[in-house]
Design a protein around this motif. Structure first.
Motif, mmCIF file in Angstrom:
data_model
loop_
_atom_site.group_PDB
_atom_site.id
_atom_site.type_symbol
_atom_site.label_atom_id
_atom_site.label_comp_id
_atom_site.label_asym_id
_atom_site.label_seq_id
_atom_site.Cartn_x
_atom_site.Cartn_y
_atom_site.Cartn_z
ATOM 1 N N VAL A 92 64.582 51.304 -21.344
ATOM 2 C CA VAL A 92 64.272 50.892 -22.747
ATOM 3 C C VAL A 92 64.640 51.719 -23.769
ATOM 4 O O VAL A 92 65.396 51.301 -24.884
ATOM 5 N N THR A 93 64.213 52.883 -23.732
ATOM 6 C CA THR A 93 64.151 53.781 -24.731
ATOM 7 C C THR A 93 65.336 54.816 -24.978
ATOM 8 O O THR A 93 65.750 55.291 -26.088
ATOM 9 N N ARG A 94 66.001 55.011 -23.785
ATOM 10 C CA ARG A 94 67.263 55.786 -23.881
ATOM 11 C C ARG A 94 68.387 55.197 -23.510
ATOM 12 O O ARG A 94 69.463 55.729 -23.828
ATOM 13 N N TYR A 95 68.334 54.255 -22.569
ATOM 14 C CA TYR A 95 69.684 53.782 -21.930
ATOM 15 C C TYR A 95 70.242 52.536 -22.582
ATOM 16 O O TYR A 95 71.130 51.966 -22.014
ATOM 17 N N GLY A 96 69.504 51.833 -23.479
ATOM 18 C CA GLY A 96 70.042 50.732 -23.978
ATOM 19 C C GLY A 96 69.947 49.606 -23.105
ATOM 20 O O GLY A 96 70.927 48.780 -22.948
#
Ligand code: ATP
Length: 634
Positions: free
Chosen positions: A534-538
């Motif tokens: 969720v927060t890094r890989y879109g």
């Protein structure tokens, strides 16, 4: 006045001071500690620890309590033997100072019929005494001179005294025989090729200068620990056969400002006298960290040291023969000035080896080890993604130690596998007695294995075991067929589904109240994967925004505090949604394959460990698993 003359004057002055102190001490009284010729009585504080005034002494004389008197120092001091009721009628030696002009004393002693004697000054020991009295001050003053001399050298950095703080701590080998050649290094071919070129620069500089090429001043090796950076430096030293200076960056780091800089100056001075040569600075980040960084905005000593390094690397423009090789795990924290061309002109990345590289490294380290035919280097390399060269060397060494422990002269697959298990999972613990928990762990592990086998995007089962290792009571290992450099969303989902499968199996088989704490590590891992999605890989409905970096530090401004879009809440909801979806999928697979799970659990309880191949044969023998599928969540 040059430094040598100053030094001589200081020493002469020191000797004069010592003689003066010694002669002053030799003014008489001190020599009373020397033994008298007749050994009768010594004027020694050990013998005559009590004192008495002259007046009191006369009273004692009158009372007849004085038995004997020994006079010293031309009758200025006396030791008297007295015995009185005050002294408990026990004879005692008492020291008395005789005032100048007490000329009647001898007569009084004669009148009282006291046994007395006069002792001459012990001239005979004068030289010994002078020597002993002079020695201490001489040692003290000479030490002071050495200290100042060192401070001089340290600031001017010209000396080579053994106590010199500013001297470089580098190891120096004029003709290094490190025993390492390029053939001992494998799996990092690009880095090796760069270094082979530098050796050729050092051996045949004309070949390059004729076409206007300049020898690089600095080469920076960047890579994770144990990937062979030091090994490359040793190989280049050996193959180029030029003087080699090696030092760790931390050896320049000192508490006192100026020492590190002086050491750098000294190192480069020495190197410039032995060109062509190589200076190898390991852990260069210890001195090369960006200036102005750190707690309180920087550190004067470190920054002076770095400034000196920058100056020196600019400073040998005319001298084309000193190559500085730096090694670091963290190029990102180095000062930009250090990295600019003209200093470290070349940066060579030394990565963790891929599967091919691991095969080659294992072959290098297997050269001196008698491996049996059943040991497959290829299989071992496949099993060890993420291993550095140092880890692989360690693995084969562990296997050799195990073979010795089993009193074998060759190394078989068993020792190699056991060494790999020890390094990956930790040292094996004692077998579990508690049969109920053992069964629960068996279900947990087989749950992971079956779910991992059903998912298309999951790695193959390598081994399932109930032998406790490290902190785990049981383990299921999966091995990818090839190194994964890029990981897809469905692969990450497959990992979460397989990870959660242990906990799901416990819940289905034993019921909610019996679920144990054994899954805590799995839950931690799978939550981390979901959060990164969720927060890094879109990879969630929030879209292609990087909210955090690889250390989970926030990079999107204020996303976790009050924010009109309520991003933090949305992140949490997305993470929970992914995990709920994966739990559902795992539950589905476990329920569908309940029968084969029961069967494999019994086999595992019997044998404690199932190799990947055995596991697959058992599954095929019993049932056909559903066609592998990819799960997608919206
Ligand atoms: P660090 O950053 O921790 O200082 P490093 O990159 O300098 O590590 P080395 O000291 O060179 O690592 O490697 C340690 C040992 O690992 C070597 O002595 C060697 O046995 C083995 N090794 C590492 N890389 C390789 C390689 N590419 N080929 C063969 N052996 C290797």
């Amino acid at each position: 006045m040059n430094q040598n003359t100053l030094q001589k004057i200081l020493i002469a002055l020191a000797i004069l001071i010592c003689i003066f102190i010694g002669v002053k001490k030799f003014d008489g009284t001190n020599f009373m500690n020397t033994q008298s010729n007749n050994n009768k009585v010594e004027l020694n504080t050990n013998v005559a620890s009590s004192r008495m005034t002259y007046g009191r002494f006369l009273e004692y004389l009158e009372m007849g309590w004085i038995k004997q008197v020994d006079l010293y120092d031309n009758s200025r001091n006396a030791i008297v033997q007295a015995s009185s009721p005050e002294l408990g009628d026990r004879p005692q030696a008492i020291r008395v100072e005789i005032p100048v002009g007490a000329s009647q004393l001898i007569q009084k002693l004669k009148d009282s019929n006291i046994d007395f004697d006069a002792h001459p000054v012990a001239q005979k020991n004068i030289y010994v005494t002078i020597a002993s009295n002079l020695l201490l001050p001489i040692i003290f003053i000479t030490s002071l001179i050495f200290f100042f001399q060192n401070s001089e050298n340290f600031s001017s950095n010209s000396g080579s005294s053994p106590m010199n703080l500013g001297e470089s701590p580098a190891n120096y080998e004029p003709r290094p025989d490190t025993g390492i050649s390029f053939s001992d290094i494998a799996g990092i071919d690009e880095a090796k090729a760069e270094f082979e070129e530098i050796v050729s620069f050092l051996k045949e500089p004309e070949k390059y200068t004729i076409v206007g090429a300049k020898i690089p001043k600095g080469v920076l090796l960047v890579g994770p620990p144990g990937t062979g950076k030091t090994l490359l430096a040793k190989a280049i030293a050996n193959e180029a056969n030029v003087p080699f200076y090696s030092v760790a960056g931390s050896e320049f780091v000192e508490m006192f400002i100026g020492i590190g800089a002086a050491r750098i100056r000294d190192l480069f001075n020495r190197a410039s006298e032995t060109t062509p040569c190589i200076i190898f600075i390991d852990e260069i980040d210890a001195v090369g960290r960006e200036r102005g960084s750190g707690i309180g905005g920087g550190n004067d000593e470190r920054e002076q040291t770095l400034n000196q390094l920058l100056t020196e690397m600019d400073g040998f423009k005319e001298n084309k023969g000193v190559i500085v090789v730096g090694a670091t795990n963290r190029a990102d924290i180095l000062d930009a000035a250090l990295l600019r061309p003209g200093r470290f002109d070349r940066q060579i990345t030394v990565p963790l080896p891929d599967r091919r590289g691991r095969i080659d490294i294992l072959k290098v380290h297997a050269r001196n080890k008698p491996l049996e035919k059943d040991v497959s280097i290829v299989k071992l390399a496949t099993r060890t993604p993420g291993f550095s060269g140092a880890d692989l060397a360690n693995l084969l060494n562990e296997a050799a130690i195990l073979a010795t422990r089993y009193k074998k002269s060759t190394i078989s697959k068993k020792e190699v596998e056991e060494a790999a298990d020890r390094i990956i999972g930790g040292i094996a613990g004692t077998e579990m007695d508690d049969q109920k928990n053992k069964r629960l762990i068996a279900y947990h592990e087989v749950g992971h294995a079956i779910v991992g086998s059903v998912l298309r995007d999951h790695d193959e089962v390598e081994k399932i075991t109930l032998v406790p290792r490290g902190g785990a009571k049981g383990l299921t290992w999966f091995t990818p067929n090839e190194d994964q450099t890029l990981i897809s969303r469905s692969q990450l989902l497959a990992r979460i589904i397989t990870n959660i499968a242990g906990w799901v199996t416990e819940k289905i088989i034993f019921g909610d109240p019996e679920v144990t704490t054994g899954a805590s590590n799995d839950l931690q891992q799978l939550t981390g994967i979901a959060r990164n999605m969720v927060t890094r890989y879109g990879m969630s409905n929030i879209g292609p925004i990087a909210l955090e970096d690889e250390n989970n530090e926030q990079i999107f401004p204020n996303y976790s505090s009050q924010n009109p879009d309520n991003l933090a809440d949305r992140v949490d909801k997305e993470v929970v949604k992914i995990i709920n979806y994966c739990e559902e999928k795992a539950t589905e697979i476990i329920l569908e394959n309940r029968v084969v799970i029961d069967f494999i659990v019994e086999k595992l309880l019997e044998s404690e460990t199932l190799e990947g191949e055995e596991f697959r044969n058992l599954v095929n023998e019993y049932t056909t698993l559903p066609a592998k599928e990819t799960y997608e969540y919206a």
